[in-house]
Design an enzyme around this catalytic site. Structure first.
Site, short mmCIF file in Angstrom:
data_model
loop_
_atom_site.label_atom_id
_atom_site.label_comp_id
_atom_site.label_asym_id
_atom_site.label_seq_id
_atom_site.Cartn_x
_atom_site.Cartn_y
_atom_site.Cartn_z
N ILE A 28 32.89 33.23 44.12
CA ILE A 28 33.28 31.66 44.29
C ILE A 28 34.68 31.75 45.03
O ILE A 28 34.83 31.00 46.08
CB ILE A 28 33.57 30.82 42.78
CG1 ILE A 28 32.30 30.79 42.03
CG2 ILE A 28 34.23 29.73 43.20
CD1 ILE A 28 32.37 30.10 40.91
N ASP A 47 43.78 39.55 43.26
CA ASP A 47 42.68 40.04 42.87
C ASP A 47 42.74 41.73 42.40
O ASP A 47 42.96 42.34 43.20
CB ASP A 47 41.47 39.79 43.59
CG ASP A 47 40.11 39.85 43.13
OD1 ASP A 47 39.65 40.75 42.43
OD2 ASP A 47 39.42 38.93 43.14
N LEU A 49 39.87 43.67 42.16
CA LEU A 49 38.85 43.97 42.46
C LEU A 49 37.81 44.64 41.55
O LEU A 49 36.76 45.50 41.62
CB LEU A 49 38.99 45.25 43.62
CG LEU A 49 39.69 44.56 44.96
CD1 LEU A 49 39.73 45.70 45.71
CD2 LEU A 49 39.12 43.44 45.56
N SER A 50 37.73 44.09 40.21
CA SER A 50 36.92 44.73 39.18
C SER A 50 35.58 44.08 39.38
O SER A 50 34.66 45.00 39.18
CB SER A 50 37.48 44.17 37.92
OG SER A 50 37.83 42.86 37.84
N GLY A 52 35.21 41.56 42.24
CA GLY A 52 35.28 41.25 43.79
C GLY A 52 35.15 42.32 44.60
O GLY A 52 35.29 43.53 44.06
N GLN A 98 37.21 37.30 33.30
CA GLN A 98 36.23 37.96 32.89
C GLN A 98 34.86 36.82 32.66
O GLN A 98 35.11 35.92 31.79
CB GLN A 98 36.27 38.59 31.29
CG GLN A 98 35.14 39.33 30.93
CD GLN A 98 33.83 38.66 30.56
OE1 GLN A 98 32.74 38.99 31.74
NE2 GLN A 98 33.50 37.83 29.93
N TYR A 165 33.10 33.63 25.72
CA TYR A 165 33.40 33.41 26.96
C TYR A 165 33.83 31.79 26.68
O TYR A 165 35.10 31.58 27.48
CB TYR A 165 32.31 33.52 27.90
CG TYR A 165 32.46 32.85 29.11
CD1 TYR A 165 33.68 33.50 29.78
CD2 TYR A 165 31.58 32.00 29.79
CE1 TYR A 165 33.43 32.80 31.46
CE2 TYR A 165 31.62 31.51 30.93
CZ TYR A 165 32.74 31.92 31.65
OH TYR A 165 32.78 31.34 32.86
N VAL A 208 20.00 32.81 39.68
CA VAL A 208 19.69 32.77 40.87
C VAL A 208 19.96 34.10 41.66
O VAL A 208 19.01 34.82 42.09
CB VAL A 208 20.09 31.70 41.43
CG1 VAL A 208 19.56 31.50 43.10
CG2 VAL A 208 20.12 30.28 40.97
N GLY A 289 24.28 33.32 21.87
CA GLY A 289 25.11 32.17 22.19
C GLY A 289 24.47 31.39 23.33
O GLY A 289 25.28 30.43 23.86
#
Ligand code: NAD
Length: 334
Positions: A28, A47, A49-50, A52, A98, A165, A208, A289
């Site tokens: 996003i 960021d 980059l974990s 991304g 996360q 989450y 998707v 969940g």
């Protein structure tokens, strides 16, 4: 502090604003960065980059983003604090997180550390830098399991998450309230439905994206559970548009961003198969969940942001499948 109304320059542009996007190299985030640059904002990215990838920012690097505008660090770190202190943004779009629900059930501690401690670190830095507005990415998981007659869910619904989450994202909202009330950092928390579109990749991406990836490799489209569970799907470009609209208004609290329509996971499988010309659905166990039904009431977004989604689901799925196919052919050629 900049008056939010003044941020919107002539022609709906964000000319006067420096905006930091945490998680800007993500799915996003990279679409948001591109959209904010197009609106005239000066954009900076934080960021680690974990999940991304810098590759996601390739187009933005040719369109106003420079390499020194990207700080590769953890939102929990002092490097992130230093960057926000240095850049003194009027607005922070806080997307770094996360963001995987099943992963949060496996490691609630990691989820809480990134999503709660990371958010508090960002908010604290915003207070110090006199940032006037935080646009935050919340999730429909904060509403938890809802009764059928409560769908579509409005922002006035109880916050009742059923996953770590959802809990960490809901807790972050409480901190946003506190920083608004005690540190003058106002906020708009966009409660996002199931976002889909190009650049949503990897083993933990949404339904998707997973189905599009599976169709490309000739694999089965995994339907977790019976396929009758519903979700509210919204195309990523529409979300980037909503974030941009939120950057041009004052703090609005919670605002749902979705389509307002329930779609079953089984229907998504059919749309992906049609768009990809392949892929057979196969059922797998639902994650812990998981909620049964979800759609969000988007009247507040329409009234306050003047926003509504413009990408029909079938069209968005076609674009997503096309992007997955392009990615696949580049991978094969290299
Ligand atoms: N994709 C969806 O359907 C959806 C739905 C609701 C809410 N959201 C929220 O939107 C935001 C963006 O999600 P996304 O789908 O683009 O996921 P994503 O994983 O692609 O993006 C998250 C980005 O944050 C970065 N990041 C993660 N932890 C970090 C850390 N500790 N420090 C710095 N950077 C870190 C990642 O590298 C990545 O670039 C998240 O906050 C997520 O919870 C997403």
């Amino acid at each position: 502090m900049v008056d939010p109304v003044l941020r919107l320059g002539a022609g709906g542009r964000l000319n006067e604003s420096t905006i930091v996007v945490t998680g800007g190299a993500g799915f996003i985030g990279s679409h948001v960065v591109a959209r904010l640059l197009a609106a005239g904002a000066t954009v900076k990215v934080i960021d680690d980059l974990s999940t991304g990838r810098l590759e996601n920012l390739r187009d933005s690097l040719g369109a106003g983003l420079a390499e020194p505008d990207i700080r590769i660090c953890d939102v929990r770190s002092t490097d992130a604090v230093d960057a926000i202190r240095l850049w003194r943004p009027e607005i922070v779009v806080h997307l770094a997180a996360q963001s995987n629900l099943p992963a949060s059930t496996r490691s609630p501690l990691v989820d809480a550390d990134i999503n709660i401690r990371g958010t508090v670190n960002v908010l604290d830095s915003c207070a110090e830098a006199e940032t006037g507005l935080v646009v935050y990415a919340a999730t429909s998981a904060i509403y938890g399991t809802v009764d059928g007659d409560a769908v579509p869910v409005a922002e006035t619904a109880p916050i009742a998450p059923t996953s770590p989450y959802g809990l960490s994202k809901a807790t972050a909202l409480k901190y946003l309230d506190w920083y608004r009330d005690h540190r003058s950092v106002d906020y708009t928390a966009l409660v996002l439905g199931n976002v889909y579109g190009p650049r949503q990749v990897g083993p933990m991406c949404g339904v998707v994206g997973l189905m599009a990836q599976a169709a490309m490799t000739g694999g089965h489209l995994a339907i977790f559970g019976d396929g009758h569970q519903t979700r509210d799907f919204v195309f990523v470009a529409d979300v980037a548009e909503a974030v941009t609209a939120a950057c041009t208004t004052g703090g609005l609290g919670l605002v749902n961003i979705a389509s307002g329509v329930e779609t079953t996971v089984g229907e998504i499988a059919v749309l992906v198969s049609q768009a990809a010309g392949a892929g057979t659905p196969r059922h797998a166990d639902p994650p812990l969940g998981e909620v049964r039904r979800m759609a969000l009431d988007i009247s507040r977004a329409m009234d306050l942001l003047g926003w509504h989604p413009t990408t029909p689901l079938a069209e968005g799925v076609r674009i997503t499948v096309r992007a997955a196919r392009r990615r696949d052919s580049i991978k094969e050629a290299s």
